[in-house]
Scaffold this motif. Sequence first.
Motif, PDB file in Angstrom:
ATOM      1  N   ASP A   1       0.845  -1.190   0.000  1.00  0.00           N
ATOM      2  CA  ASP A   1       0.000   0.000   0.000  1.00  0.00           C
ATOM      3  C   ASP A   1       0.883   1.243   0.000  1.00  0.00           C
ATOM      4  N   HIS A   2       0.507   2.228  -0.781  1.00  0.00           N
ATOM      5  CA  HIS A   2       1.278   3.472  -0.856  1.00  0.00           C
ATOM      6  C   HIS A   2       0.327   4.629  -1.126  1.00  0.00           C
ATOM      7  N   ALA A   3       0.853   5.821  -1.293  1.00  0.00           N
ATOM      8  CA  ALA A   3       0.023   7.021  -1.390  1.00  0.00           C
ATOM      9  C   ALA A   3      -0.871   7.038  -2.621  1.00  0.00           C
ATOM     10  N   LEU A   4      -0.507   6.295  -3.661  1.00  0.00           N
ATOM     11  CA  LEU A   4      -1.265   6.348  -4.910  1.00  0.00           C
ATOM     12  C   LEU A   4      -2.138   5.120  -5.148  1.00  0.00           C
ATOM     13  N   GLY A   5      -2.113   4.183  -4.208  1.00  0.00           N
ATOM     14  CA  GLY A   5      -2.958   3.012  -4.383  1.00  0.00           C
ATOM     15  C   GLY A   5      -2.385   1.777  -3.725  1.00  0.00           C
ATOM     16  N   ARG A   6      -2.729   0.643  -4.256  1.00  0.00           N
ATOM     17  CA  ARG A   6      -2.250  -0.655  -3.752  1.00  0.00           C
ATOM     18  C   ARG A   6      -1.645  -1.438  -4.911  1.00  0.00           C
TER      19      ARG A   6
END
Length: 329
Positions: free
Chosen positions: A34-39
Amino acid sequence: MMKLLRVSALMLLLPFGFVGSVLAQQPAYPIVIDHALGRTVIDRKPERVATVAWANHEVPLALGIVPVGMAAANFGDDDGDGVLPWVAEALDALGGEPPVLFDEGDGIDFEAVAATDPDVILAAYSGISQSDYEILSQIAPVVAYPKAPWSTEWREMIRLNSVALGMGSEGDALIAGIEADIAKAVAAHPDLAGKTAMFVTHVDPLDLSRISFYTDNDTRVQFFKDLGLTSPRAVVETSKSGVFSGSVSAERVDMFEDVDIVVTYGDEGTIERLSANALLSTLPAIRNKAIVALGRDPLGTAANPTPLGIPWVLDDYLALLSDAAGKAE
């Protein structure tokens, strides 16, 4: 002349006897990040690794993997070949097919990235937009930054990128090795302990009416903490808002009276202009020329720590900071 430190990728940084044990620890797939722009979901261990933006390629290189493509260096590349010297050493040590260099002068070159046919695209330290991410994701799974653009601390960049490679344990060992290098080097400079440092953004010699600086949220200032330095009160207060830089009128120069060392981009001329300015020269750090001016050369990149760059430039950067600390009141 900076001392060239031979980078032999993973084998140089992992403890003896560790390689065999971590190789036996195969990660479970799929890997979900998981990260700031999605998964991002990675179904199998990547074999063809592409990277975009700044320094992400240094993680696979440090772990013994030559990327199929990576961003060309656009800062500190003094010989113009698009590859920083510590990256060139890692590539030489690993051998194999040299990576394609992506020209990112006008943004991500999506066609060039796609042409390398990657299994994964590493961008844990980057400023890619949501649109960039979505386009890249049509090529291969993409690992973006965890919180905000250009804010990923070097340890977290290694963690995210190494996990994406199915080499999380090796990534942890890489971090431990770099931390040991830093601790050993910092121990030789006890004069830096407790000193305050401020990183002034690029100085405009034609307009010194404002003081612009990076906050604790910027990776350059975060690196100060690794080196035993602390931030002055004004930088700490500005950092609380979550911004990565601040700017105040030079008439408020007294806000920075507790600064011991000033770091900025420039040269000796920059130091002289700062020291000659009627307002800025009232600061003890500037009056005493306790200033580190970093050029657009490999040493200048020391300000922004990267996995292979840290051991390559650490001693030289610390020497400059120590020299400045010796001039501080």
